[in-house]
Design an enzyme around this catalytic site. Structure first.
Site, PDB file in Angstrom:
ATOM      1  N   HIS A 157       0.832  -1.211   0.000  1.00 25.02           N
ATOM      2  CA  HIS A 157       0.000   0.000   0.000  1.00 25.02           C
ATOM      3  C   HIS A 157       0.865   1.259   0.000  1.00 25.02           C
ATOM      4  O   HIS A 157       0.369   2.364  -0.276  1.00 25.02           O
ATOM      5  CB  HIS A 157      -0.911  -0.008   1.234  1.00 25.02           C
ATOM      6  CG  HIS A 157      -2.236   0.655   1.013  1.00 25.02           C
ATOM      7  ND1 HIS A 157      -2.426   1.691   0.110  1.00 25.02           N
ATOM      8  CD2 HIS A 157      -3.460   0.437   1.588  1.00 25.02           C
ATOM      9  CE1 HIS A 157      -3.696   2.073   0.132  1.00 25.02           C
ATOM     10  NE2 HIS A 157      -4.337   1.336   1.015  1.00 25.02           N
ATOM     11  N   ASP A 370      -8.088 -11.422 -17.429  1.00 25.26           N
ATOM     12  CA  ASP A 370      -8.012 -12.650 -18.235  1.00 25.26           C
ATOM     13  C   ASP A 370      -6.560 -12.875 -18.649  1.00 25.26           C
ATOM     14  O   ASP A 370      -6.003 -12.137 -19.452  1.00 25.26           O
ATOM     15  CB  ASP A 370      -8.910 -12.501 -19.473  1.00 25.26           C
ATOM     16  CG  ASP A 370      -8.832 -13.693 -20.411  1.00 25.26           C
ATOM     17  OD1 ASP A 370      -8.118 -14.671 -20.104  1.00 25.26           O
ATOM     18  OD2 ASP A 370      -9.471 -13.635 -21.477  1.00 25.26           O
TER      19      ASP A 370
END
Length: 412
Positions: A157, A370
């Site tokens: 983060h 994908d």
């Protein structure tokens, strides 16, 4: 029977081309500096039918992911570097951690049907979020005995928010499909939000974190339930968003729970803290390819004497989010926000306020990831070391919302 994960290999994936000398040191922005020292986790699941159609072996899948990750790291070069003293990234091409594992005893379909947080955490590449946070990116691919796979990504983060994380994963997936790298990230947020002297506020990044054991529950709101929440006659906001409606519903229940255990009186206050993406709120908007932390919390406060009607809560939440505008962003840019931040820290440290924290990932295109064998059948996050934290994500069909609610175990 509990899930069993067997580690097969562990290596560092380096960029396919070395990072130029003039890009070797990347300053963290002010918003990076105050980001929590944790990893942001995402896990993508793909069933055996997708992989069978592509006729790919485990070795081929692993090599494809490694090679495409290496190419992607050339473009996202800071992700192969190391964090230096909460001030910069040493873009030294040390690499991203890549773990390959096999999962025994349970089929992927069983995990998807009844997700267990303890099992999901075993699929991620780090056991404790924030552990060895100098490594920016960690990946773990798990091959299930049934033929399905999971791809878990944990990104620090300190260099990225959820928007940037998902942009990276989609770029990696495009490379895996053999498509050109059309997404060219810019790592220049430090010029927009210059680093600041945080002496006296150096603990800010850990505000809200806890070492207590966290219990995580998943609440699923389908299309019909969302419509009921949004069309509530008590709402003071016309046509509240799905996220506003769900957040207010959960906020109210946090308030009720606090009152039930004696933590809420008429003198107590209850705050909903909602992470807001600053990119579209700038005028003109920040470019989507700007990579890093570009968010701030909107804080809505309700006193115990005001009641907890969900319609009122929606109004309070909408007003707080609306205040995150161009003027607010200018305060962050020129350093005035340090005063706001200091007051927020004081509010938290003094106590007397019950905080409920929200972050919506509903618009993130996680179901577009994908790698070459189809879109994921499910995407989830895992437990984060924050009390009363709610992560909102879209359901696979896109019409519902999954709320991942993190509470201290004794409150669960």
């Amino acid at each position: 029977m509990a899930i069993k994960v067997e580690i097969i290999s562990h290596e560092m994936i380096k960029p396919s081309s070395p990072t130029p000398t003039h890009l070797r040191n990347l300053k963290l922005s002010f918003l990076d500096q105050i980001a929590p020292p944790i990893y942001v986790p995402l896990i993508f699941f793909y069933n055996h039918h997708q992989l069978t159609l592509q006729n790919l072996t485990h070795h081929q899948i692993s090599q494809l992911l490694k090679q495409s990750l290496s190419k992607t790291l050339t473009v996202f070069y800071p992700l192969a570097g190391r964090i230096h003293e909460n001030s910069s990234i040493d873009c030294n091409d040390s690499g991203a951690e890549f773990i390959e594992a096999r999962v025994h005893t349970r089929a992927l379909s069983e995990i998807l049907q009844e997700p267990s947080m303890e099992e999901l955490k075993k699929l991620q590449p780090v056991e404790i979020l924030g552990q060895d946070e100098k490594v920016v990116l960690k990946v773990k691919i798990c091959f299930f005995d049934c033929g399905g796979i999971s791809v878990a990504i944990c990104l620090s983060h300190k260099i990225a928010d959820g928007t940037s994380l998902v942009a990276f994963v989609n770029a990696w997936a495009a490379s895996s499909r053999g498509e050109p790298q059309n997404f060219r990230p810019s790592f220049d947020f430090a010029s927009v939000f210059p680093p600041r002297d945080l002496s006296g506020l150096d603990f800010t990044q850990r505000i809200g974190m806890t070492e207590e054991r966290i219990a995580t529950k998943r609440l699923v709101f389908d299309k019909e339930e969302l419509a009921k929440l949004r069309n509530s006659e008590s709402s003071q906001v016309k046509n509240p968003t799905r996220v506003e409606a769900v957040s207010s519903y959960i906020w109210r229940r946090f308030m009720d729970a606090a009152k039930d255990r004696g933590g809420g009186t008429e003198t107590a206050s209850f705050a909903a803290v909602h992470a807001v993406n600053l990119r579209p709120r700038k005028s003109p908007p920040f470019p989507q390819h700007m990579f890093g932390n570009c968010w701030r919390p909107a804080i809505a406060v309700m006193s115990g004497a005001e009641g907890s009607d969900e319609g009122e809560l929606v109004g309070k939440l909408r007003a707080a989010i609306t205040r995150i505008d161009g003027d607010f962003i200018r305060q962050v840019e020129n350093g005035e926000y340090l005063n706001v931040l200091s007051r927020s820290v004081d509010l938290f440290m003094k106590g007397g306020v019950e905080f409920c924290n929200f972050s919506s990932w509903c618009r993130f295109p996680v179901y577009e990831v994908d790698f070459g064998w189809g879109k994921p059948v499910w995407v989830c996050t895992t437990a984060l070391p924050f009390k009363n934290l709610v992560i909102l994500m879209s359901t696979p069909c896109g019409e519902g919302i999954e709320a991942w609610v993190n509470v201290v175990e004794e409150d669960g």
